[in-house]
Design an enzyme around this catalytic site. Structure first.
Site, mmCIF file in Angstrom:
data_model
loop_
_atom_site.group_PDB
_atom_site.id
_atom_site.type_symbol
_atom_site.label_atom_id
_atom_site.label_comp_id
_atom_site.label_asym_id
_atom_site.label_seq_id
_atom_site.Cartn_x
_atom_site.Cartn_y
_atom_site.Cartn_z
ATOM 1 N N HIS A 129 -8.415 -1.557 10.156
ATOM 2 C CA HIS A 129 -7.642 -1.919 8.966
ATOM 3 C C HIS A 129 -8.291 -3.111 8.270
ATOM 4 O O HIS A 129 -8.887 -3.975 8.919
ATOM 5 C CB HIS A 129 -6.217 -2.263 9.395
ATOM 6 C CG HIS A 129 -5.237 -2.360 8.273
ATOM 7 N ND1 HIS A 129 -5.103 -1.402 7.289
ATOM 8 C CD2 HIS A 129 -4.309 -3.322 7.973
ATOM 9 C CE1 HIS A 129 -4.134 -1.754 6.452
ATOM 10 N NE2 HIS A 129 -3.648 -2.914 6.834
ATOM 11 N N ASN A 152 -1.907 -8.729 5.301
ATOM 12 C CA ASN A 152 -1.965 -7.286 5.474
ATOM 13 C C ASN A 152 -1.555 -6.611 4.159
ATOM 14 O O ASN A 152 -0.442 -6.831 3.679
ATOM 15 C CB ASN A 152 -1.003 -6.888 6.600
ATOM 16 C CG ASN A 152 -0.995 -5.391 6.875
ATOM 17 O OD1 ASN A 152 -1.563 -4.596 6.145
ATOM 18 N ND2 ASN A 152 -0.319 -5.011 7.957
ATOM 19 N N TRP A 201 -0.480 -3.820 3.531
ATOM 20 C CA TRP A 201 0.731 -3.008 3.600
ATOM 21 C C TRP A 201 1.929 -3.775 3.033
ATOM 22 O O TRP A 201 2.953 -3.182 2.711
ATOM 23 C CB TRP A 201 1.033 -2.618 5.047
ATOM 24 C CG TRP A 201 0.127 -1.562 5.598
ATOM 25 C CD1 TRP A 201 -0.861 -0.891 4.930
ATOM 26 C CD2 TRP A 201 0.133 -1.041 6.935
ATOM 27 N NE1 TRP A 201 -1.478 0.000 5.768
ATOM 28 C CE2 TRP A 201 -0.891 -0.066 6.999
ATOM 29 C CE3 TRP A 201 0.881 -1.307 8.067
ATOM 30 C CZ2 TRP A 201 -1.159 0.651 8.170
ATOM 31 C CZ3 TRP A 201 0.604 -0.596 9.232
ATOM 32 C CH2 TRP A 201 -0.395 0.372 9.285
ATOM 33 N N CYS A 248 -6.635 0.449 1.902
ATOM 34 C CA CYS A 248 -6.338 -0.933 2.307
ATOM 35 C C CYS A 248 -7.494 -1.860 1.969
ATOM 36 O O CYS A 248 -7.294 -3.032 1.651
ATOM 37 C CB CYS A 248 -6.013 -0.992 3.801
ATOM 38 S SG CYS A 248 -7.335 -0.403 4.896
ATOM 39 N N GLN A 304 0.826 -1.206 0.000
ATOM 40 C CA GLN A 304 0.000 0.000 0.000
ATOM 41 C C GLN A 304 0.861 1.256 0.000
ATOM 42 O O GLN A 304 1.957 1.288 0.558
ATOM 43 C CB GLN A 304 -0.920 -0.003 1.224
ATOM 44 C CG GLN A 304 -1.946 1.117 1.265
ATOM 45 C CD GLN A 304 -2.851 1.008 2.482
ATOM 46 O OE1 GLN A 304 -2.942 -0.038 3.091
ATOM 47 N NE2 GLN A 304 -3.511 2.101 2.843
#
Length: 515
Positions: free
Chosen positions: A260, A284, A286, A104, A98
């Site tokens: 998140h 995740n 990220w 997200c 990200q």
């Protein structure tokens, strides 16, 4: 309204006169990819999209400071690396991380999308290249409120100091994630319009399918079996953590991020100390940052399972993906979204197929916007849909005590920019009705009859859905806004396990489903 069983939902939802399907999508903003490409190649031009130009408005407000915004330079991939590629060594959730926009929810859904090649190929045309017939023009497909659209973009990407500021690939030569994000930003209105959301929104837009939302604070008794079957079917799964009292994106001591979105990427049952332990794998978007509790990458518990299971499951690297128990999943995550082409997996087999009906309607202030049932004088003005549910037969009858109908109500926006859309509080009520009554039910009916089912709460989100157990009989579905005299369009989707006939009280039709 087409005949369909739910395996044809992805093609038939909805498509008018052959248009709006994945194979023949509508042209978003009336831009024709093939014609634009042909023109650019014939004129030896590099395409620049005048409908989503490389400027500050395309980035939008609130995600970059004025100082950073002034430093943005829009560059094509060929100006960033000497040998750009659309895809490098296949497509994977580990391809990207990200960037500076809070999407997200979109990227978690993109991670889930990489597990389903058939669906992925419809969203991301994989034949696109930088070395053959290249003119700086790319396209992607999304389902948007009743139809599939083909979205054209140029490949100018926002950078600061020669680095992408939004989603970026782990391999600097790979650009499908950045171009996919730009195409969806165009659909939303700008990159800033992608700030904040839930995975369900992107999951539905990737599939045109059925969305099932599970509140993990009140999980169904067979949740584990449901997740396992979803993982084995053509389903995409996302989940989210609660917001908490502090700001979003706060990393908790256990490694999870508050408020998140994550993707669910796997399930596994292991033997630990002679007992079965149920594990869920989560990713995740990220691309880093992981759970630190039991069964995390560094957990000593992995040394207690068989070498085969450890070899199959454990990957010790900071790639954002980790395992945790079902109990910890329920404890630390707030919701689970499953988006599928068809909810057949809920039955654990293919013996009983679900059937789908799909309708578009509208509430109009002063005529068909009666508000919720708390408005007895006007509630009857809302659109009404009669549903006849017949007895389950054969293998389906063996599951007659389970939920056999899923209702989804989705409101359609009246503005292009996602951040400007003001979702109304929407819901629906269902009433048992007489087989002999014809025409629209008057106000008197609703003062003497109570709903047999309804949405648990009115939600000011894009979609509200309920999973129901309906006995054989005839019912009336009344979709409504909470307050009267509010104008909006909606999509009502009815999925049923039994033979189901639906008619709208404004214009009557019957849907005959087949397996």
């Amino acid at each position: 309204v087409p005949y369909m069983n739910c395996w044809t939902l992805i093609e038939a939802r909805h498509g008018k006169d052959g248009f709006g399907t994945p194979e023949n999508p509508e042209r978003f903003l009336n831009q024709d990819y093939q014609q634009l490409k042909k023109y650019c190649l014939s004129q030896h031009l590099r395409y620049i999209d005048d409908m989503f130009p490389p400027d500050h408005q395309t980035i939008g407000e609130g995600i970059l400071s004025p100082q950073d915004l002034a430093r943005v330079t829009w560059l094509r991939p060929g100006k960033l690396v000497p040998d750009p590629s659309f895809v490098v060594d296949g497509i994977s959730r580990f391809d990207f991380g990200q960037g500076m926009v809070g999407d997200c929810w979109f990227l978690a859904s993109a991670g889930a999308l990489t597990f389903q090649n058939y669906i992925l190929g419809q969203v991301v045309p994989l034949e696109q290249r930088f070395d053959v017939d290249y003119c700086g023009l790319f396209h992607f497909r999304f389902w948007r409120f009743g139809q599939w659209v083909d979205v054209v973009i140029d490949d100018k990407l926002p950078t600061i100091n020669g680095r992408l500021i939004f989603v970026h690939s782990k391999d600097p030569n790979e650009f499908w994630p950045a171009l996919l994000e730009k195409a969806y930003a165009k659909v939303c209105g700008s990159y800033a319009d992608m700030n904040a959301g839930t995975p369900a929104e992107a999951l539905v837009d990737f599939t045109g399918g059925v969305h099932i939302c599970i509140n993990l604070s009140e999980p169904p008794p067979m949740l584990w079996d449901m997740i396992c079957r979803a993982g084995q079917s053509k389903s995409l799964m996302g989940c989210g953590t609660p917001q908490g009292e502090t700001s979003a994106n706060t990393v908790l001591p256990n490694g999870l991020v508050q408020g998140h979105a994550y993707a669910v990427t796997g399930v596994k049952e292991l033997i630990y100390q002679g007992q079965k332990v149920r594990l869920i794998r989560v990713w995740n978007p990220w691309g880093q940052g992981e759970w630190k509790g039991d069964w995390s990458d560094q957990s000593p518990l992995w040394q207690t399972v068989s070498p085969q299971d450890r070899e199959m499951c454990l990957s010790v690297r900071n790639d954002g993906e980790f395992w945790l128990t079902l109990e910890d999943f329920l404890r630390f995550y707030s919701d689970l979204d499953i988006c599928c082409l068809c909810p057949d997996f809920l039955d654990g087999g293919n013996s009983c197929h679900w059937k789908t009906s799909y309708y578009e309607g509208r509430w109009i202030a002063g005529t068909t916007a009666g508000g919720c049932i708390n408005n007895p004088d006007s509630f009857w003005c809302n659109p009404q849909y009669r549903v006849k549910v017949e007895d389950l037969v054969g293998e389906c009858a063996k599951t007659s005590g389970e939920n056999n109908m899923l209702l989804s109500l989705m409101q359609k926006p009246d503005k292009r920019n996602r951040r400007l859309v003001k979702n109304l509080f929407i819901g629906f009520s269902i009433f048992k009705v007489s087989l002999f009554h014809r025409g629209k039910f008057p106000a008197a009916f609703f003062t003497t009859n109570r709903p047999v089912a309804q949405t648990k709460t009115f939600v000011n989100g894009r979609e509200v859905m309920e999973f129901l157990n309906m006995t054989a009989g005839e019912y009336l579905i009344v979709p409504c806004t909470f307050n009267p005299n509010q104008t909006a369009s909606f999509i009502l989707t009815v999925l049923a396990k039994a033979e189901t006939h639906v008619q709208n009280t404004f214009f009557i039709f019957t849907i005959i489903h087949s397996n």
